[in-house]
Design an enzyme around this catalytic site. Structure first.
Site, PDB file in Angstrom:
ATOM      1  N   VAL A  89      -0.142 -13.167   8.531  1.00  0.00           N
ATOM      2  CA  VAL A  89       1.215 -13.223   8.274  1.00  0.00           C
ATOM      3  C   VAL A  89       2.069 -12.775   9.455  1.00  0.00           C
ATOM      4  O   VAL A  89       3.083 -13.750   9.705  1.00  0.00           O
ATOM      5  CB  VAL A  89       1.991 -12.652   6.916  1.00  0.00           C
ATOM      6  CG1 VAL A  89       3.236 -12.893   6.691  1.00  0.00           C
ATOM      7  CG2 VAL A  89       1.095 -13.010   5.701  1.00  0.00           C
ATOM      8  N   GLY A  90       1.677 -11.614  10.006  1.00  0.00           N
ATOM      9  CA  GLY A  90       2.375 -11.521  11.386  1.00  0.00           C
ATOM     10  C   GLY A  90       2.309 -12.252  12.218  1.00  0.00           C
ATOM     11  O   GLY A  90       3.346 -12.726  12.869  1.00  0.00           O
ATOM     12  N   CYS A 149      -3.237   1.545   6.380  1.00  0.00           N
ATOM     13  CA  CYS A 149      -3.319   1.217   7.855  1.00  0.00           C
ATOM     14  C   CYS A 149      -4.032   1.901   8.766  1.00  0.00           C
ATOM     15  O   CYS A 149      -4.692   1.505   9.492  1.00  0.00           O
ATOM     16  CB  CYS A 149      -2.156   0.576   8.185  1.00  0.00           C
ATOM     17  SG  CYS A 149      -0.832   1.801   8.370  1.00  0.00           S
ATOM     18  N   SER A 169      -0.182  -8.077   7.063  1.00  0.00           N
ATOM     19  CA  SER A 169      -1.605  -8.326   7.750  1.00  0.00           C
ATOM     20  C   SER A 169      -1.274  -9.191   9.023  1.00  0.00           C
ATOM     21  O   SER A 169      -0.336  -9.673   9.392  1.00  0.00           O
ATOM     22  CB  SER A 169      -2.305  -9.383   6.901  1.00  0.00           C
ATOM     23  OG  SER A 169      -1.253 -10.538   6.621  1.00  0.00           O
ATOM     24  N   ASN A 170      -2.391  -9.319   9.920  1.00  0.00           N
ATOM     25  CA  ASN A 170      -2.055  -9.919  10.991  1.00  0.00           C
ATOM     26  C   ASN A 170      -2.044 -11.505  10.862  1.00  0.00           C
ATOM     27  O   ASN A 170      -1.369 -12.221  11.660  1.00  0.00           O
ATOM     28  CB  ASN A 170      -3.469  -9.841  11.829  1.00  0.00           C
ATOM     29  CG  ASN A 170      -3.717  -8.394  12.562  1.00  0.00           C
ATOM     30  OD1 ASN A 170      -3.476  -7.270  11.743  1.00  0.00           O
ATOM     31  ND2 ASN A 170      -3.490  -8.286  14.053  1.00  0.00           N
ATOM     32  N   GLU A 190       4.061  -4.378  12.218  1.00  0.00           N
ATOM     33  CA  GLU A 190       2.977  -3.612  12.159  1.00  0.00           C
ATOM     34  C   GLU A 190       1.753  -4.021  11.487  1.00  0.00           C
ATOM     35  O   GLU A 190       1.965  -4.378  10.161  1.00  0.00           O
ATOM     36  CB  GLU A 190       3.620  -2.244  11.401  1.00  0.00           C
ATOM     37  CG  GLU A 190       4.385  -1.319  12.285  1.00  0.00           C
ATOM     38  CD  GLU A 190       3.761  -0.785  13.581  1.00  0.00           C
ATOM     39  OE1 GLU A 190       2.415  -0.676  13.536  1.00  0.00           O
ATOM     40  OE2 GLU A 190       4.144  -0.502  14.630  1.00  0.00           O
ATOM     41  N   GLN A 201      -8.043  -7.717  -4.464  1.00  0.00           N
ATOM     42  CA  GLN A 201      -8.330  -6.568  -3.343  1.00  0.00           C
ATOM     43  C   GLN A 201      -9.530  -6.020  -3.686  1.00  0.00           C
ATOM     44  O   GLN A 201     -10.322  -5.889  -2.940  1.00  0.00           O
ATOM     45  CB  GLN A 201      -7.340  -5.657  -3.580  1.00  0.00           C
ATOM     46  CG  GLN A 201      -7.257  -4.620  -2.256  1.00  0.00           C
ATOM     47  CD  GLN A 201      -7.347  -5.156  -0.979  1.00  0.00           C
ATOM     48  OE1 GLN A 201      -6.702  -6.298  -0.693  1.00  0.00           O
ATOM     49  NE2 GLN A 201      -7.433  -4.730   0.154  1.00  0.00           N
ATOM     50  N   LYS A 250      12.332  -7.581   1.491  1.00  0.00           N
ATOM     51  CA  LYS A 250      11.326  -8.534   0.457  1.00  0.00           C
ATOM     52  C   LYS A 250      10.236  -7.564   0.528  1.00  0.00           C
ATOM     53  O   LYS A 250       9.311  -7.495   1.393  1.00  0.00           O
ATOM     54  CB  LYS A 250      11.176  -9.886   1.145  1.00  0.00           C
ATOM     55  CG  LYS A 250       9.859 -10.328   0.971  1.00  0.00           C
ATOM     56  CD  LYS A 250       9.656 -10.957  -0.540  1.00  0.00           C
ATOM     57  CE  LYS A 250       8.178 -11.605  -0.339  1.00  0.00           C
ATOM     58  NZ  LYS A 250       7.262 -10.657  -1.102  1.00  0.00           N
ATOM     59  N   ASN A 288       0.931  -1.322   0.241  1.00  0.00           N
ATOM     60  CA  ASN A 288       0.042  -0.065   0.053  1.00  0.00           C
ATOM     61  C   ASN A 288       0.882   1.194  -0.067  1.00  0.00           C
ATOM     62  O   ASN A 288       0.650   2.133  -0.590  1.00  0.00           O
ATOM     63  CB  ASN A 288      -1.063  -0.117   1.266  1.00  0.00           C
ATOM     64  CG  ASN A 288      -0.405  -0.029   2.358  1.00  0.00           C
ATOM     65  OD1 ASN A 288       0.669  -0.791   2.841  1.00  0.00           O
ATOM     66  ND2 ASN A 288      -0.712   0.968   3.457  1.00  0.00           N
TER      67      ASN A 288
HETATM   68  P1  NAP Z   1       0.387  -9.393   3.595  1.00  0.00           P
HETATM   69  O1  NAP Z   1      -0.346 -10.328   2.637  1.00  0.00           O
HETATM   70  O2  NAP Z   1       0.536  -9.765   5.147  1.00  0.00           O
HETATM   71  O3  NAP Z   1       1.765  -9.301   2.980  1.00  0.00           O
HETATM   72  C1  NAP Z   1       2.640  -8.303   3.479  1.00  0.00           C
HETATM   73  C2  NAP Z   1       4.102  -8.964   3.174  1.00  0.00           C
HETATM   74  O4  NAP Z   1       4.347 -10.271   3.553  1.00  0.00           O
HETATM   75  C3  NAP Z   1       4.435  -9.100   1.556  1.00  0.00           C
HETATM   76  O5  NAP Z   1       5.436  -8.724   1.246  1.00  0.00           O
HETATM   77  C4  NAP Z   1       3.950 -10.660   1.466  1.00  0.00           C
HETATM   78  O6  NAP Z   1       4.724 -11.316   0.148  1.00  0.00           O
HETATM   79  C5  NAP Z   1       4.644 -11.191   2.683  1.00  0.00           C
HETATM   80  N1  NAP Z   1       4.323 -12.675   2.783  1.00  0.00           N
HETATM   81  C6  NAP Z   1       3.177 -13.263   2.659  1.00  0.00           C
HETATM   82  N2  NAP Z   1       3.221 -14.205   3.228  1.00  0.00           N
HETATM   83  C7  NAP Z   1       4.420 -14.240   3.659  1.00  0.00           C
HETATM   84  C8  NAP Z   1       4.999 -15.653   4.543  1.00  0.00           C
HETATM   85  N3  NAP Z   1       4.686 -16.535   4.632  1.00  0.00           N
HETATM   86  N4  NAP Z   1       6.169 -15.338   5.190  1.00  0.00           N
HETATM   87  C9  NAP Z   1       6.856 -14.142   5.018  1.00  0.00           C
HETATM   88  N5  NAP Z   1       6.338 -12.929   4.117  1.00  0.00           N
HETATM   89  C10 NAP Z   1       5.087 -13.364   3.756  1.00  0.00           C
HETATM   90  O7  NAP Z   1      -0.214  -7.890   3.831  1.00  0.00           O
HETATM   91  P2  NAP Z   1      -0.810  -7.217   2.545  1.00  0.00           P
HETATM   92  O8  NAP Z   1      -1.898  -7.680   2.159  1.00  0.00           O
HETATM   93  O9  NAP Z   1       0.534  -6.851   1.654  1.00  0.00           O
HETATM   94  O10 NAP Z   1      -0.661  -5.656   3.336  1.00  0.00           O
HETATM   95  C11 NAP Z   1      -1.993  -5.162   3.775  1.00  0.00           C
HETATM   96  C12 NAP Z   1      -1.951  -5.308   5.394  1.00  0.00           C
HETATM   97  O11 NAP Z   1      -0.894  -4.481   5.728  1.00  0.00           O
HETATM   98  C13 NAP Z   1      -3.251  -4.694   5.928  1.00  0.00           C
HETATM   99  O12 NAP Z   1      -3.772  -5.584   7.040  1.00  0.00           O
HETATM  100  C14 NAP Z   1      -2.663  -3.444   6.742  1.00  0.00           C
HETATM  101  O13 NAP Z   1      -3.486  -3.160   7.673  1.00  0.00           O
HETATM  102  C15 NAP Z   1      -1.251  -3.868   6.857  1.00  0.00           C
HETATM  103  N6  NAP Z   1      -0.560  -2.425   7.110  1.00  0.00           N
HETATM  104  C16 NAP Z   1      -0.163  -2.506   8.155  1.00  0.00           C
HETATM  105  C17 NAP Z   1       0.624  -1.095   8.451  1.00  0.00           C
HETATM  106  C18 NAP Z   1       1.078  -0.564   9.761  1.00  0.00           C
HETATM  107  O14 NAP Z   1       1.735   0.248   9.780  1.00  0.00           O
HETATM  108  N7  NAP Z   1       0.375  -1.048  10.929  1.00  0.00           N
HETATM  109  C19 NAP Z   1       0.943  -0.132   7.074  1.00  0.00           C
HETATM  110  C20 NAP Z   1       0.541  -0.810   5.950  1.00  0.00           C
HETATM  111  C21 NAP Z   1      -0.179  -1.883   6.028  1.00  0.00           C
HETATM  112  P3  NAP Z   1       4.036 -11.556  -1.146  1.00  0.00           P
HETATM  113  O15 NAP Z   1       3.486 -10.129  -1.548  1.00  0.00           O
HETATM  114  O16 NAP Z   1       4.695 -12.123  -1.842  1.00  0.00           O
HETATM  115  O17 NAP Z   1       2.597 -12.275  -0.690  1.00  0.00           O
END
Ligand code: NAP
Length: 489
Positions: free
Chosen positions: A234-235, A286, A231-232, A252, A333, A177, A154
């Protein structure tokens, strides 16, 4: 652009640019026919080789001075500002946000490099008193070693910069990454830092599907810290995988950010502020406002104002100067956000939407800005993160009730109150269980020197940004030195 003219990008590994046989396609979400670039799709062996390079980079970088590290960051910031138009266009074509939003993101990424670069000349520890006058004691900061930064799509330039700048200033090497929807601008960031003079191996990039290479990313024995935004889901998986290891984790995560409108607020200003916080970047922030709690006597006015703001948006390609809202990042999305709205309506909510031009939606991932009313606090649309241009309204009677509704969420990222009553504002600031609290300001938009990070399931207890943002990337060594037997004072 056709596939034959789209660039074939490589990853920065140990100071050289490396490709792989397998590649990933990056497409423009405003028009999926446009291939923006292809990037390498790394496998586990390639990932391991990147960490080997980062381990060598860490050994070189830790022996440099913070002043020299800062110089590289400052040079990179200057390069980024020189190249901001091209970088912003790349960001828009890859992610979809408007050119104005992308230009702002480039500026903020440069701010991160500049802010942490400047700290290279700041204090690097502190002198401590000691009972023995012959002893000099101090606390000094040391780097951790190899840091892995995993970032979402994002804010695909700003979020890597927010992690890389403090990690590098602290003397670590970094493996970045980026999200698979937006690797191009992340590789551009690596190029800028490489051109600014970063030694080989100090910053390295990995592209490939996170779900495929996720285990390999955590495998290498040199890994000391993971800085994750996403995302929560993956976190939580990262937390579980790293629980038994000496690897720090900053996470985060998601949010369900609330704006509370009291009847004494400047309604015109507050509606404009909430609409911007809800709909900017098509709601893909976020810290986007997604819940609006309105004191009952002004509910109708706020509803009407937000609907007008939604209807005023012009959707289209972010490169078009008429566009005020770009597409969401991907077909998945778009379908996810649309399904949230459909389920809310099935639950009894009423949706009022802005317009998508018919020609835009044929090949683009557009979601109309949407205002949901007749919402109850047990509905999914009220409790779950949507990450799209959707805002839900609920009425309340007293400030206590509003604060209870705000804090009922398991998320705790950002909240705002709109009021002219200072007492109400102070009460809200004291009781809001969130990491970022705004008064008469949007839930989003926190400057680089302000600590940033969520409470409860929105974060991991570590802040990013500002001086606090450095702490995650370094450890403190306490030294007591008796150079001679006589007093030093
Ligand atoms: P995501 O699906 O968790 O992906 C985030 C990153 O993690 C991507 O680089 C993704 O790679 C990687 N990833 C996916 N699966 C993984 C695994 N098993 N092991 C290690 N890395 C992995 O999140 P998103 O959809 O990109 O982002 C949206 C989310 O981020 C929302 O929930 C949003 O609230 C949150 N966010 C939080 C903040 C904050 O500061 N709190 C800021 C921005 C966004 P791939 O793309 O290759 O799958």
């Amino acid at each position: 652009m056709t596939s034959s003219t789209a660039p074939v990008l490589r990853n920065l590994v140990g100071g050289t640019w490396r490709s792989t046989a397998e590649t990933l396609e990056v497409r423009n979400p405003a028009d999926a026919r446009e291939l923006v670039a292809t990037v390498p799709s790394m496998d586990a062996a390639a990932v391991h080789a990147v960490f080997d390079a980062a381990e060598r980079g860490a050994a070189i970088w830790r022996d440099t001075t913070p002043i020299d590290r800062g110089r590289v960051l400052l040079r990179a910031a200057a390069l980024m500002r020189e190249q901001r138009e091209e970088l912003a266009r790349t960001l828009t074509r890859e992610m979809g946000k408007t050119l104005a939003e992308a230009t702002g993101e480039v500026a903020k990424a440069a701010d991160f490099l500049e802010y942490y670069g400047g700290l290279g000349r700041d204090e690097q520890g502190n002198l401590l008193s000691h009972e023995n006058p012959a002893v000099m004691a101090w606390a000094k900061h040391e780097p951790l070693g190899v840091v892995l930064a995993i970032t979402p799509w994002n804010d695909p330039l700003l979020t890597p910069a927010r992690k890389i700048a403090p990690a590098l200033l602290a003397g670590n090497s970094v493996v970045l990454k980026p999200a698979s929807y937006t690797p191009v601008i992340a590789i551009e960031l690596a190029r800028v830092l490489h051109e600014a003079g970063l030694p080989a191996g100090v910053l390295n990039t990995i592209t490939g599907s996170g779900s495929v290479i996720g285990d390999a990313l955590l495998d290498h024995p040199a890994l000391r810290a993971v800085s994750f935004t996403g995302s929560n889901e993956v976190g939580d998986s990262l937390k579980a995988s790293l629980a038994a290891r000496e690897v720090r984790l900053l996470a985060e995560l998601g949010g369900k950010n609330a704006a509370v409108v009291l009847a004494d607020a400047d309604l015109e200003d507050c509606i404009a502020t909430i609409a911007a916080a809800a709909f900017a970047q098509a709601g893909q922030r976020c810290t986007a406002t997604s819940r609006v709690l309105v004191q009952r006597s002004v509910l109708e006015q706020v509803e009407r104002g937000l609907v007008e703001a939604a209807r005023a948006h012009v959707l289209g390609s972010g490169l078009d100067s008429q566009t005020s809202m770009g597409p969401v990042v991907s077909p998945a999305q778009r379908d996810s956000v649309t399904a949230f709205v459909e389920r809310a309506v099935a639950d009894g909510a009423v949706a009022t939407t802005g317009n998508i031009p018919p020609d835009a939606s044929e090949h683009g991932c557009f979601v109309a800005p949407t205002v949901l009313t007749e919402v109850t606090t047990s509905m999914e649309i009220w409790t779950d993160e949507v990450f799209g241009p959707v805002v839900a309204l609920v009425a309340f009677d007293t400030l206590d009730e509003a604060i209870d509704l705000l804090n009922a969420s398991h998320y705790g990222l950002a909240a705002a109150i709109y009021t002219s009553d200072l007492n109400a504002a102070h009460t809200f600031v004291a009781r809001a269980d969130v990491g970022q609290v705004a008064v008469n300001l949007p839930t989003s938009g926190w400057d680089v020197h302000m600590p940033f990070g969520g409470f409860k399931s929105s974060g991991s207890g570590h802040k990013e940004q500002g001086l606090e943002g450095l702490e995650f990337y370094r450890r403190t060594k306490t030294v007591a030195l008796r150079a001679r037997t006589r007093s030093l004072v």
